[in-house]
Write a protein that holds these residues in place. Sequence first.
Motif, PDB file in Angstrom:
ATOM      1  N   UNK A 113      -0.603   1.310  15.637  1.00 47.19           N
ATOM      2  CA  UNK A 113      -1.056   0.050  15.058  1.00 47.19           C
ATOM      3  C   UNK A 113      -2.286   0.344  14.220  1.00 47.19           C
ATOM      4  N   UNK A 114      -2.238  -0.044  12.948  1.00 49.95           N
ATOM      5  CA  UNK A 114      -3.333   0.267  12.041  1.00 49.95           C
ATOM      6  C   UNK A 114      -3.789  -0.977  11.283  1.00 49.95           C
ATOM      7  N   UNK A 115      -4.964  -0.836  10.697  1.00 53.56           N
ATOM      8  CA  UNK A 115      -5.509  -1.896   9.861  1.00 53.56           C
ATOM      9  C   UNK A 115      -5.792  -1.336   8.474  1.00 53.56           C
ATOM     10  N   UNK A 116      -5.284  -2.031   7.480  1.00 49.69           N
ATOM     11  CA  UNK A 116      -5.654  -1.749   6.098  1.00 49.69           C
ATOM     12  C   UNK A 116      -6.796  -2.688   5.756  1.00 49.69           C
ATOM     13  N   UNK A 139       0.903 -20.630  -6.840  1.00 44.68           N
ATOM     14  CA  UNK A 139       2.253 -21.183  -6.834  1.00 44.68           C
ATOM     15  C   UNK A 139       3.134 -20.488  -5.806  1.00 44.68           C
ATOM     16  N   UNK A 140       2.824 -19.235  -5.491  1.00 43.75           N
ATOM     17  CA  UNK A 140       3.596 -18.466  -4.521  1.00 43.75           C
ATOM     18  C   UNK A 140       2.650 -17.770  -3.553  1.00 43.75           C
ATOM     19  N   UNK A 141       3.183 -17.408  -2.394  1.00 46.16           N
ATOM     20  CA  UNK A 141       2.367 -16.712  -1.394  1.00 46.16           C
ATOM     21  C   UNK A 141       1.958 -15.344  -1.943  1.00 46.16           C
ATOM     22  N   UNK A 142       0.681 -15.023  -1.963  1.00 44.40           N
ATOM     23  CA  UNK A 142       0.232 -13.723  -2.481  1.00 44.40           C
ATOM     24  C   UNK A 142       0.905 -12.567  -1.753  1.00 44.40           C
ATOM     25  N   UNK A 143       1.530 -11.681  -2.502  1.00 45.71           N
ATOM     26  CA  UNK A 143       2.225 -10.526  -1.924  1.00 45.71           C
ATOM     27  C   UNK A 143       1.252  -9.355  -1.863  1.00 45.71           C
ATOM     28  N   UNK A 144       0.370  -9.403  -0.889  1.00 41.73           N
ATOM     29  CA  UNK A 144      -0.705  -8.417  -0.787  1.00 41.73           C
ATOM     30  C   UNK A 144      -0.165  -7.018  -0.519  1.00 41.73           C
ATOM     31  N   UNK A 145       0.998  -6.922   0.107  1.00 39.87           N
ATOM     32  CA  UNK A 145       1.572  -5.610   0.405  1.00 39.87           C
ATOM     33  C   UNK A 145       2.163  -4.927  -0.823  1.00 39.87           C
ATOM     34  N   UNK A 187      -9.994  -1.157  -3.189  1.00 43.88           N
ATOM     35  CA  UNK A 187      -8.927  -0.390  -2.556  1.00 43.88           C
ATOM     36  C   UNK A 187      -8.886  -0.656  -1.057  1.00 43.88           C
ATOM     37  N   UNK A 188      -7.755  -0.281  -0.441  1.00 43.88           N
ATOM     38  CA  UNK A 188      -7.606  -0.442   1.004  1.00 43.88           C
ATOM     39  C   UNK A 188      -7.864   0.881   1.714  1.00 43.88           C
ATOM     40  N   UNK A 215       0.943  -1.359   0.668  1.00 43.99           N
ATOM     41  CA  UNK A 215      -0.169  -0.620   0.084  1.00 43.99           C
ATOM     42  C   UNK A 215      -0.062   0.886   0.366  1.00 43.99           C
ATOM     43  N   UNK A 216       1.159   1.404   0.202  1.00 45.17           N
ATOM     44  CA  UNK A 216       1.387   2.830   0.350  1.00 45.17           C
ATOM     45  C   UNK A 216       1.689   3.314   1.752  1.00 45.17           C
TER      46      UNK A 216
END
Length: 315
Positions: A197-200, A80-86, A206-207, A118-119
């Motif tokens: 610039x990083x990638x989780x 129903x809503x955009x997943x708030x992955x952060x 876990x990330x 994610x921290x």
Amino acid sequence: MKIKQLGLTLVEVLITLALGAILMTTVVSVYISGLSTNAQLRESSRLLEDSVFVTSQFTEEFEMAGYFARLDDYMAATPAAVPDVCSSSWVASVATLEQKMAVPISGYNDVASGFSCQGVTVLAGTDVVVVARRSTEDAVTLDSNTFYLQASPINYVLDSGANASNFDLNDYATGSPLALGAFLVNIYLVDASDSILKRLRLEGANFVLEPLVENIEAFEVDYGVDRSNDGAPSDTSVGADDAYVSILATVADWQDVTAIQAYVLLRSEEAVAKQTDTRRYFMGKAGYFGPYSDQFKRRLVVGNVKLTNIAMRRQ
């Protein structure tokens, strides 16, 4: 009897010293100029290498967004809503990954100071991009903490390696089990603590944080929206008759994204003498950045990438 004197007169000594000083000044000037030129070449080379890496990384990642093996309809579990992955409350599970699967590309625009994903505290004013897809490598052995996707054109199984018996889809023609691949969620951001610039990368539940490129001045992303359902970005009311927008609000809008325009402004690690950066850098919907009026070299990387796996389903 006159004795012939050997040596130099005071005038000759002074002339020699003056000429030596001039020669030494010239040598030092040439040496310093050489150091400056070498520094410029070194920084230019590093900026070029970083720009090639960023272009390659984003091209591969964005082209693969929405790749779910042979599955045609990946929107079955549309949320129903955009997943708030952060969000710190977002946890990888079958349910949350299915929701992200239905929205394979999403993002956060112009984040405020103190915004955390994610921290990781994100550099204020930059963007964050979230990509969901299946790994292109088939899994040989299963890790109990990793989530995998097994898919046919009309059905799929998404589960952790701990539930290996649930992956029971077989190839229609041969009857052999269909291949499995790790389910990936990758988040791209600029860390406020070091401007890298990083990638989780989702690993298990876990990330894992991975550094990519240093000295990022700005990171902006625009999204190409397809309203005509032909796979290509087109004029859209969402963006006031512009095919590209900086942010979208609804799930349906995000599902219409078929291209990404990414802007990354790289800065040299060290200041370079005899140079002042007076340029302005155009970064899409975010407008112009600069002039910075300092002695750092900068390079703007712009990449337009078609989300092949999403766009081709519409063609």
